[in-house]
Each structure stands twice: as structure tokens, then as C-alpha cells.
Design a protein around this motif. Structure first.
Motif, PDB file in Angstrom:
ATOM      1  N   MET A 169       9.177  51.756  11.752  1.00  0.00           N
ATOM      2  CA  MET A 169       8.458  51.428  12.986  1.00  0.00           C
ATOM      3  C   MET A 169       8.320  49.911  13.156  1.00  0.00           C
ATOM      4  N   TYR A 170       8.233  49.196  12.045  1.00  0.00           N
ATOM      5  CA  TYR A 170       8.189  47.738  12.117  1.00  0.00           C
ATOM      6  C   TYR A 170       9.518  47.219  12.646  1.00  0.00           C
ATOM      7  N   ASP A 171      10.599  47.771  12.145  1.00  0.00           N
ATOM      8  CA  ASP A 171      11.930  47.407  12.646  1.00  0.00           C
ATOM      9  C   ASP A 171      12.009  47.630  14.155  1.00  0.00           C
ATOM     10  N   SER A 172      11.559  48.805  14.599  1.00  0.00           N
ATOM     11  CA  SER A 172      11.657  49.167  16.013  1.00  0.00           C
ATOM     12  C   SER A 172      10.802  48.259  16.890  1.00  0.00           C
ATOM     13  N   THR A 173       9.582  47.944  16.418  1.00  0.00           N
ATOM     14  CA  THR A 173       8.702  47.086  17.215  1.00  0.00           C
ATOM     15  C   THR A 173       9.298  45.691  17.354  1.00  0.00           C
ATOM     16  N   LEU A 174       9.866  45.169  16.277  1.00  0.00           N
ATOM     17  CA  LEU A 174      10.508  43.855  16.345  1.00  0.00           C
ATOM     18  C   LEU A 174      11.722  43.892  17.284  1.00  0.00           C
ATOM     19  N   PHE A 175      12.498  44.956  17.175  1.00  0.00           N
ATOM     20  CA  PHE A 175      13.741  45.074  17.939  1.00  0.00           C
ATOM     21  C   PHE A 175      13.474  45.242  19.439  1.00  0.00           C
ATOM     22  N   PHE A 176      12.502  46.107  19.774  1.00  0.00           N
ATOM     23  CA  PHE A 176      12.265  46.446  21.179  1.00  0.00           C
ATOM     24  C   PHE A 176      11.128  45.646  21.824  1.00  0.00           C
ATOM     25  N   GLY A 177      10.326  44.930  21.019  1.00  0.00           N
ATOM     26  CA  GLY A 177       9.181  44.217  21.570  1.00  0.00           C
ATOM     27  C   GLY A 177       9.556  43.170  22.596  1.00  0.00           C
ATOM     28  N   ASP A 178      10.509  42.307  22.252  1.00  0.00           N
ATOM     29  CA  ASP A 178      10.942  41.268  23.189  1.00  0.00           C
ATOM     30  C   ASP A 178      11.618  41.885  24.410  1.00  0.00           C
ATOM     31  N   MET A 179      12.357  42.974  24.181  1.00  0.00           N
ATOM     32  CA  MET A 179      13.022  43.663  25.287  1.00  0.00           C
ATOM     33  C   MET A 179      11.985  44.169  26.300  1.00  0.00           C
ATOM     34  N   ALA A 180      10.884  44.698  25.784  1.00  0.00           N
ATOM     35  CA  ALA A 180       9.834  45.210  26.658  1.00  0.00           C
ATOM     36  C   ALA A 180       9.193  44.087  27.465  1.00  0.00           C
ATOM     37  N   GLN A 181       8.920  42.960  26.791  1.00  0.00           N
ATOM     38  CA  GLN A 181       8.282  41.832  27.476  1.00  0.00           C
ATOM     39  C   GLN A 181       9.187  41.280  28.581  1.00  0.00           C
TER      40      GLN A 181
END
Length: 360
Positions: A169-181
């Protein structure tokens, strides 16, 4: 090798996204969606948004009592295993889909890989806790998100093929976090009203211990309604009607009830909230990873690492305690250490272990 991955709920779709992409570079994977989360906004949107490979099987189990739901999953997953003959079965987390997948494979002597193994709330009344314990005890390979999870298994004398991989989940949050912003850089409207960053609370309620008790859920909604900023609540389909009926009776004017949202929108809402109030294990971590203060509406948490520094705090289902935690929690950012959950390369470590350690 041929792997059969069993998923069925929102958190599992997220956890499986990056693992499946990497796994398919060198192996054959069959995805089974149990249908535990069947609502379009809790299921289909994740496969489209995150580009998860389309499930090879959708069992369409849907909602039911724990026993009936798990039993129907067990029957249908067994049928798929017998047909596909995988070398190993992969399960995630702590849902009924997790237990059914692990049990079906174990009874057919197929090795089970449990990703997010070793978590414990030490509250056996929780269905999730029962699922974790049972799944860990029949799994062949146990991939743990934290050192605490490894220690929990050791204390239960489960030590063979146990690995601290870090948290996917840490991997996913890092990967998709900037994409979401970036996707929502122009802002986001909720119920046709544009929200202001850091000027709203985000709340989610789904655990049976809170939602099956009308007194508790009424207390929660009444308290959220008293907070000093708008409260946005994406409502879980299972409790949608309860919340709507209570809203009609009590007129929660400070609460915006919305349909469940996709992963990217949820990450944006978490990142830009003043605070998160939740009984969700996954959202506790997402808030922690995104540096958003979180009030966990439970007496315990599996993710004890998030409590260091008070970025996440436990809270009783009590009006005064919730308001006190919302307004008066002091956060010590020097105590916060994301490395508890690895370094954002859990997926790589898991695939390396599968390639070097998994024996069929």
C-alpha cells in the motif's frame, strides 16, 4: 509458473495493482474477483482507473452473512482452482475473500502466498482478525508489511517462510499520489460545491462494530455534524440506507454524503483534508503516508506504527473524545517514520521472493 490471485474488495484491488503488473512480466496469472465488493463505485472503477488486468473470473458472490458469503466463495474458488491448476494461490489482507481463497487452495494442497500477513488487532470479535489468524495458519509463504507483523507471527510460532517485504500500500500511495494531485489540480467539487483544501474533514465508516450498532452510528454522525468544517462521507453501499434515513431524521447539515469514489479521487480527498476520521485500516495508512492527521474510530489498530507522533490517534465512539481529538491533538513530526513500512519497493521484493523462494 502459474498463479491464481483472489481479490474481492476495494483494498485488495489497490494492493494487487502493482504486484499483478510486475508478476505478469515473467509468470502467468489468473485473477479471480469474488464479487465481495460489487457496487460499480467500489469495484469496476478501480479496474478501469488503475488499469488492473480484467478478472478472468468474476464469481459475483455479492453481499450476505459471513458464513454464507465465505461458503459460496469457497465452493466457487475451488471449482476455478480445479480447472486452472495453478502452482500457487495469492491472497491479500483480511477479508472473507482472503480466507476463502486460502482455504480452498490449502485443502487442495496448493501453496498459499499471503500478502499483508501477520497483522493483529488482538480483538477476536472482529471478522477481519479471525480471517487474518486463520489465513496465516494455512499459508505457505507469509509476506509481512512491517517488523511488527513478523514479530506477531513469531509469537504464534509461525516462523517458516516469513518475510518482511514492506507494505504494498505504501508503494501504491507513492505511485498514485502525485497522479491523483495532478488529475484534480483544478480542484474537486462535492455535491456540486467546490471544496477548499484543508477546510474539510473526510470520514469513512464501514466496520460492523460501528455500523451495525444504531446507537454508535447515530453518535458518530451527530458528532461529525458538530465539527467546525464540512465533513465529507463517501458512504459504503452496505450502510447507505441507514445513513440516509438518519440524515432525514436528524438533518446533518454539516455533512456531505457522497457515493463511494475511485482510488485517485480518494487519495486527493485524503491528501487535502484537514483531518481524516475513519474505522478503516487502509485509510489510516493512506493518511499516514500522505501526512494527513487521522482519528481512528476504534479502540485498537493493526497499524501501531502509525500511532508514533500522533499523526494517527485512537478514539472512543464518544462525542467529547472525538471532538477533543479533532481539535487538540498535538503532532510530533520528528516521531514519524515511514520506513516502518519499507522504502516503497515492497512489490519488487515480493516478486524477487516469488522468483527465488516459492516452490511448487
Amino acid at each position: 509458473m502459474k498463479f491464481l490471485t483472489v481479490i474481492g474488495a476495494r483494498p485488495q484491488f489497490i494492493k494487487a495493482t502493482l504486484v499483478s503488473k510486475k508478476l505478469r512480466e515473467s509468470h502467468n496469472e489468473i485473477i479471480v474477483h469474488t464479487g465481495q465488493h460489487y457496487d460499480k463505485n467500489m469495484s469496476e472503477i478501480f479496474f478501469k482507473e488503475l488499469a488492473i488486468p480484467k478478472p478472468d473470473y468474476n464469481l459475483k458472490i455479492g453481499s450476505a452473512s459471513h458464513g454464507r458469503q465465505t461458503g459460496e466463495m469457497l465452493i466457487k474458488i475451488e471449482e476455478v482452482i480445479l480447472k486452472e491448476k495453478p502452482d500457487s494461490v495469492i491472497v491479500y489482507g483480511d477479508t472473507n475473500s482472503t480466507l476463502a481463497g486460502a482455504l480452498a487452495a490449502s485443502k487442495l494442497h496448493i501453496p498459499v502466498i499471503h500478502i499483508e500477513s501477520g497483522l493483529r488487532s488482538f480483538n477476536k470479535k472482529m471478522p477481519e482478525e479471525q480471517n487474518r489468524i486463520l489465513t496465516d495458519n494455512i499459508s505457505t509463504y507469509l509476506f509481512c508489511p512491517t517488523k511488527t507483523a513478523v514479530d506477531n507471527l513469531r509469537n504464534e510460532r509461525i516462523i517458516e517462510d516469513v518475510y518482511n517485504t514492506g507494505d504494498v500500500m505504501y508503494d501504491s500511495t507513492l505511485f498514485f499520489g502525485d497522479m491523483a494531485q495532478n488529475k484534480f489540480k483544478e480542484g474537486l467539487a462535492v455535491n456540486d460545491v467546490k471544496i477548499e483544501e484543508k477546510n474539510y474533514y473526510l470520514a469513512t465508516l464501514h466496520r460492523a462494530e460501528n455500523t451495525d450498532n444504531i446507537e454508535k452510528i447515530t453518535t458518530l454522525l451527530n458528532t461529525l455534524n458538530k465539527l467546525d468544517s464540512k465533513v465529507i462521507i463517501p458512504v459504503h453501499p452496505r450502510i447507505k440506507n441507514i445513513v440516509k434515513e438518519l440524515n432525514k431524521k436528524c438533518e446533518f447539515k454539516n455533512i456531505s454524503i457522497i457515493e463511494p469514489v475511485g482510488y485517485l479521487k480518494m487519495l486527493y480527498l485524503i491528501k487535502n483534508a484537514k483531518k481524516v476520521l475513519t474505522d478503516s485500516g487502509g485509510m489510516q495508512k493512506e493518511a499516514y503516508f500522505l501526512n494527513t492527521p487521522c482519528i481512528t474510530l476504534r479502540n485498537e489498530t493493526e497499524w501501531i506504527e502509525t500511532l508514533n507522533g500522533n499523526l494517527n490517534v485512537l478514539c472512543k465512539i464518544d462525542c467529547e473524545d472525538i471532538i477533543d481529538k479533532a481539535y487538540n491533538t498535538n503532532i510530533d513530526y520528528n516521531m514519524i517514520n515511514k520506513n516502518y513500512f519499507g522504502k516503497g519497493k515492497a512489490v519488487i521484493d515480493i516478486i524477487n521472493l516469488i522468483n527465488t523462494r516459492v516452490r511448487c
